[in-house]
Scaffold this active site. Structure first.
Site, mmCIF file in Angstrom:
data_model
loop_
_atom_site.group_PDB
_atom_site.id
_atom_site.type_symbol
_atom_site.label_atom_id
_atom_site.label_comp_id
_atom_site.label_asym_id
_atom_site.label_seq_id
_atom_site.Cartn_x
_atom_site.Cartn_y
_atom_site.Cartn_z
ATOM 1 N N LYS A 199 0.858 -1.189 0.000
ATOM 2 C CA LYS A 199 0.000 0.000 0.000
ATOM 3 C C LYS A 199 0.884 1.225 0.000
ATOM 4 O O LYS A 199 2.038 1.162 0.413
ATOM 5 C CB LYS A 199 -0.868 -0.004 1.262
HETATM 6 N N1 GLU Z 1 -7.466 -0.243 -2.734
HETATM 7 C C1 GLU Z 1 -8.257 -1.420 -2.801
HETATM 8 C C2 GLU Z 1 -8.184 -2.180 -1.493
HETATM 9 O O1 GLU Z 1 -7.884 -1.632 -0.481
HETATM 10 C C3 GLU Z 1 -7.924 -2.276 -4.015
HETATM 11 C C4 GLU Z 1 -6.545 -2.846 -4.038
HETATM 12 C C5 GLU Z 1 -6.190 -3.531 -5.347
HETATM 13 O O2 GLU Z 1 -7.049 -3.693 -6.176
HETATM 14 O O3 GLU Z 1 -5.014 -3.845 -5.511
HETATM 15 O O4 GLU Z 1 -8.509 -3.334 -1.428
#
Ligand code: GLU
Length: 433
Positions: free
Chosen positions: A119
């Site tokens: 992230k």
């Molecule tokens: N930001 C989204 C989550 O927290 C999607 C992450 C992704 O698709 O890689 O799950």
């Protein structure tokens, strides 16, 4: 000669964990203890693999240069490339990125995907910048991240305040900086792209659809009809809107909404599509006709059956958990319930569909997009939605059955399943060298 000062050596103090890190670690410890996770594997999973911090300059519209700070944390890659979103928000820092990356590891593992967790984002209030400034910020951030991301290494996606346009800029910048023969083979460096640029039809609604599905699966298990059930939504962005869209189709009634600017309610029901049109035009839900304003602290106390926190972390706490009327919390956001808030909810017999299950439709949709890009296939909306529903049903049933069998809450069950899968990978492969 003056007196020589003696320096008293103080015992090394552990820095107390705060905010989302504290929550994710407590959730992890609870599940790890329950499954007797091997202490060596616990050590590995308690810490992140890589933490990238970049400061980079960007030219503003007025000619001034501003320096931005961006982050990418790669928590664990035992199951595959790191995967997870990039958010643009003033609360983004190393700690937030660490916690959110950990949740991605558990989320991908629980969904059975061949991904680890990552992230990141930029500490920024995007509303303060023009579209062309946001484009330059995004492209320069991508350039600064360089080979720390990659289609088989670390694959970002949209998150809070980022969208398919952001992903298109990242993909284009990343591809433009590869040697010519490798450019188009790198399109899957990000997912959540626009559907004309390698994106998946339906990726926009995948997270919200998944939130709705997990609520529907739960209602089916409990023999509850969603028709006429009242729900409130915190956050009316991509996740909050799409979850509401599908719930309304099943006859459920939206009775309260909160966004960053205020809260509204109407026990007779709020039209999801009218509110969407209004908030798209005015950039907020505040002032929507046929609704009354509510004080921010009273939002979670609105009378309803289902509560969907779909904004930021740490929203349900010991202050508001006692006032919640809903019998079900469906976590559209990552980490919306802190540990103290959760303990109160569990004591009050309120069910929580945990974030790593509830909002996993997003990363599952991302996986479909990634597969599609790798194989050169194009899947259509109906096929995507069917595949998503099948996959989520499998995850939901696994968590629900585990929770019933072990007589534990669904979050702990979801964590146990997710951690056990990663543990298996370590046991099979061992630790290098
Ligand atoms: N930001 C989204 C989550 O927290 C999607 C992450 C992704 O698709 O890689 O799950």
């Amino acid at each position: 000669m003056g007196k020589v000062k003696t320096i008293k050596k103080t015992a090394e103090k552990k820095v107390p964990l705060t905010g989302m890190m504290e929550n994710v670690m407590k959730q992890f410890d609870k599940a790890a203890d329950r499954i007797n996770l091997h202490p060596n594997i616990k050590k590995i999973l308690s810490i992140t693999n890589n933490e990238i911090l970049v400061n980079f300059p960007v030219k503003m519209d007025n000619g001034d240069v501003e320096i931005f700070t961006g982050y990418r944390v790669q928590h664990n890659g035992a199951l595959g490339p790191y995967k997870g979103g990039l958010r643009y928000h003033p609360t983004v820092d190393l700690d937030a990125a660490r916690a959110l990356a950990m949740w991605m590891t558990w989320k991908s593992s629980l969904a059975g995907l061949p991904y680890g967790g990552g992230k990141g984002g930029i500490k920024i209030d995007p509303t303060k910048y023009s579209q062309s400034e946001l484009e330059r910020i995004t492209r320069r951030f991508t350039f600064a991240l360089a080979d720390n991301i990659g289609p088989e290494h670390d694959i970002p996606a949209p998150d809070v305040n980022t969208n398919s346009q952001t992903m298109a800029w990242i993909a284009d910048t990343y591809m433009s900086t590869r040697p010519p023969a490798q450019r188009s083979a790198n399109q899957h460096v990000v997912t959540g792209k626009p559907d004309g640029s390698g994106g998946l039809e339906g990726r926009d609604r995948a997270t919200g659809f998944g939130v709705y599905l997990t609520i529907k699966f739960w209602a089916e298990k409990k023999g509850i009809d969603l028709n006429g059930k009242k729900y409130i939504v915190q956050g009316f962005g991509n996740v909050g809107y799409w979850a509401s869209h599908f719930l309304e189709k099943d006859g459920a009634k939206l009775v309260g909404v909160q966004d960053a600017f205020g809260s509204i309610q109407n026990q007779k029901g709020i039209s999801v599509e009218d509110l969407f049109n209004y908030s798209s035009a005015t950039k907020s839900i505040v002032g929507f006709a046929n609704s009354n304003a509510v004080e921010a602290d009273e939002f979670f106390a609105i009378d309803c059956d289902i509560c969907i926190p779909a904004a930021l972390g740490n929203q349900i706490t010991k202050e508001n958990a006692p006032k919640i009327k809903a019998k079900l919390i469906a976590e559209g956001a990552n980490g919306p319930t802190n540990v103290e808030g959760e303990n109160i909810l569990l004591e009050r017999d309120i069910t929580i569909i945990p974030d790593i299950l509830c909002n996993s439709g997003g990363v599952i949709g991302s996986y479909f997009e990634w597969l599609q890009n790798r194989s050169g296939e194009v899947w259509h909306l109906e096929e995507v939605m069917d595949k998503l529903e099948n996959k989520l049903k499998g995850s939901f049933n696994k968590v629900f059955d585990y929770a019933v069998r072990e007589d534990i809450d669904m979050r702990t069950a979801a964590f146990c399943i997710a951690i056990e899968r990663i543990e298996r990978a370590y046991v099979q492969r061992g630790i290098f060298p």
